[in-house]
Design an enzyme around this catalytic site. Structure first.
Site, mmCIF file in Angstrom:
data_model
loop_
_atom_site.group_PDB
_atom_site.id
_atom_site.type_symbol
_atom_site.label_atom_id
_atom_site.label_comp_id
_atom_site.label_asym_id
_atom_site.label_seq_id
_atom_site.Cartn_x
_atom_site.Cartn_y
_atom_site.Cartn_z
ATOM 1 N N ASP A 9 0.823 -1.206 0.000
ATOM 2 C CA ASP A 9 0.000 0.000 0.000
ATOM 3 C C ASP A 9 0.857 1.256 0.000
ATOM 4 O O ASP A 9 1.862 1.340 0.727
ATOM 5 C CB ASP A 9 -0.871 0.030 1.269
ATOM 6 C CG ASP A 9 -2.283 -0.453 1.014
ATOM 7 O OD1 ASP A 9 -2.722 -0.484 -0.162
ATOM 8 O OD2 ASP A 9 -2.960 -0.793 1.998
ATOM 9 N N GLU A 43 -13.833 -2.253 -2.063
ATOM 10 C CA GLU A 43 -14.106 -2.511 -0.640
ATOM 11 C C GLU A 43 -15.497 -2.014 -0.272
ATOM 12 O O GLU A 43 -15.854 -0.857 -0.559
ATOM 13 C CB GLU A 43 -13.033 -1.796 0.219
ATOM 14 C CG GLU A 43 -13.254 -2.011 1.711
ATOM 15 C CD GLU A 43 -12.060 -1.609 2.574
ATOM 16 O OE1 GLU A 43 -10.980 -1.301 2.005
ATOM 17 O OE2 GLU A 43 -12.210 -1.619 3.806
HETATM 18 O O1 KIV Z 1 -4.888 -1.874 4.087
HETATM 19 C C1 KIV Z 1 -5.474 -2.913 3.799
HETATM 20 O O2 KIV Z 1 -5.377 -3.940 4.478
HETATM 21 C C2 KIV Z 1 -6.323 -2.904 2.619
HETATM 22 C C3 KIV Z 1 -7.285 -4.042 2.458
HETATM 23 C C4 KIV Z 1 -8.414 -3.837 3.386
HETATM 24 C C5 KIV Z 1 -7.743 -4.198 1.056
HETATM 25 O O3 KIV Z 1 -6.271 -2.005 1.841
#
Ligand code: KIV
Length: 271
Positions: free
Chosen positions: A90, A188
């Site tokens: 991310d 989501e």
């Molecule tokens: O940060 C995370 O774990 C996510 C998932 C919920 C898809 O983005």
């Protein structure tokens, strides 16, 4: 003689093939090497180093305080544990606020962290960054619907895309992200039929979390599906450890449930 290495990570080509053949893609979050090894051993296709580590590892109320240094640290740890899974990291809050910042963040997550793809949240406001990263050869995953980095603007963690205008916006954002170069999309907390429509329309894999069964794959937060999360556990998650012997068995049960399309059931989905 085969020229294919036997020990190697899954590729986007193989994930795309799964979309085309209708074989559900399995994904879980991980934040450290040991869990990454266990998830890998359960033959799960993708590992996401989610900025949800802000909640489940750091004990923060939101993902907003997570820094790029935090993400690089955890991505490095996970990467050391992964042999086969495709590794996504991310981009944390404000780490892709303009094209150059996004490129610097992606460089750190991929070159230093070992990620094979980066994920960022949002639609129209991030199209330029998705295009820019794609032009630099960075594989990008979009994230639409409930985008936790926008929790304050959204007014809480709630289902998105129920009203017609919001639904149309998500459909447009999904198409535009693909057009800008995104190679995967996470949806989501959106209604099942909306997620199904988007998966049908896009040629890239669409991975759902609280998006029902009609998508190309599923992701859950590791601590939720092991029943470790203290306090509120989202309705779309399921504790796979409750019926299992141990953590490896729970991870395998999750993979099997996603592949056989028995998870998510109606009770984990939104209308
Ligand atoms: O940060 C995370 O774990 C996510 C998932 C919920 C898809 O983005």
């Amino acid at each position: 003689m085969s020229t294919q290495p036997t020990n190697r990570r899954l590729t986007l080509t193989e994930l795309n093939r799964k979309k085309i053949s209708g074989e559900p893609i399995t994904m879980l979050t991980a934040y450290d090497a040991t869990f990454a090894q266990r998830i890998d051993a359960a033959n799960i296709d993708c590992i996401l180093v989610g900025d949800s580590l802000g909640n489940v590892v750091q004990g923060q109320d939101t993902t907003l305080p997570v820094s790029i240094d935090d993400m690089v640290y955890h991505t490095q740890a996970v990467s050391r544990g992964v042999e086969h899974a495709f590794l996504i990291a991310d981009m944390p809050f404000m780490s892709y606020r303009d094209n150059v910042t996004a490129a610097n963040s992606a460089q750190r997550l991929m070159a230093d962290g070992g990620a094979e793809m980066v994920k960022l949240e949002g639609g129209q406001p991030v199209l330029s960054q998705v295009r820019f990263l794609t032009d630099q050869g960075v594989p990008v995953c979009g994230h639409l619907g409930l985008t936790p980095q926008h929790v304050h603007r959204l007014g809480g963690y709630r289902v998105q895309g129920r009203e017609q205008r919001a639904r149309e916006q998500i459909i447009k954002d999904a198409a535009d992200l693909q057009q800008a170069g995104a190679l995967m999309l996470v949806l989501e907390c959106v209604p099942t039929d909306l997620a199904g429509e988007i998966s049908q329309q896009l040629s890239i894999p669409v991975i759902g979390i609280g998006a029902g069964p009609e998508v190309d794959g599923q992701v859950l937060v590791l601590y939720d599906m092991l029943g470790l999360t203290v306090g509120h556990v989202p309705k779309f998650s399921k504790n796979f450890l409750i019926d299992g012997r141990d953590i490896p068995a729970a991870l395998e049960a999750y993979a099997q449930a996603v592949r056989s399309k028995t998870f998510p059931a109606a009770e984990h989905s939104f209308a």
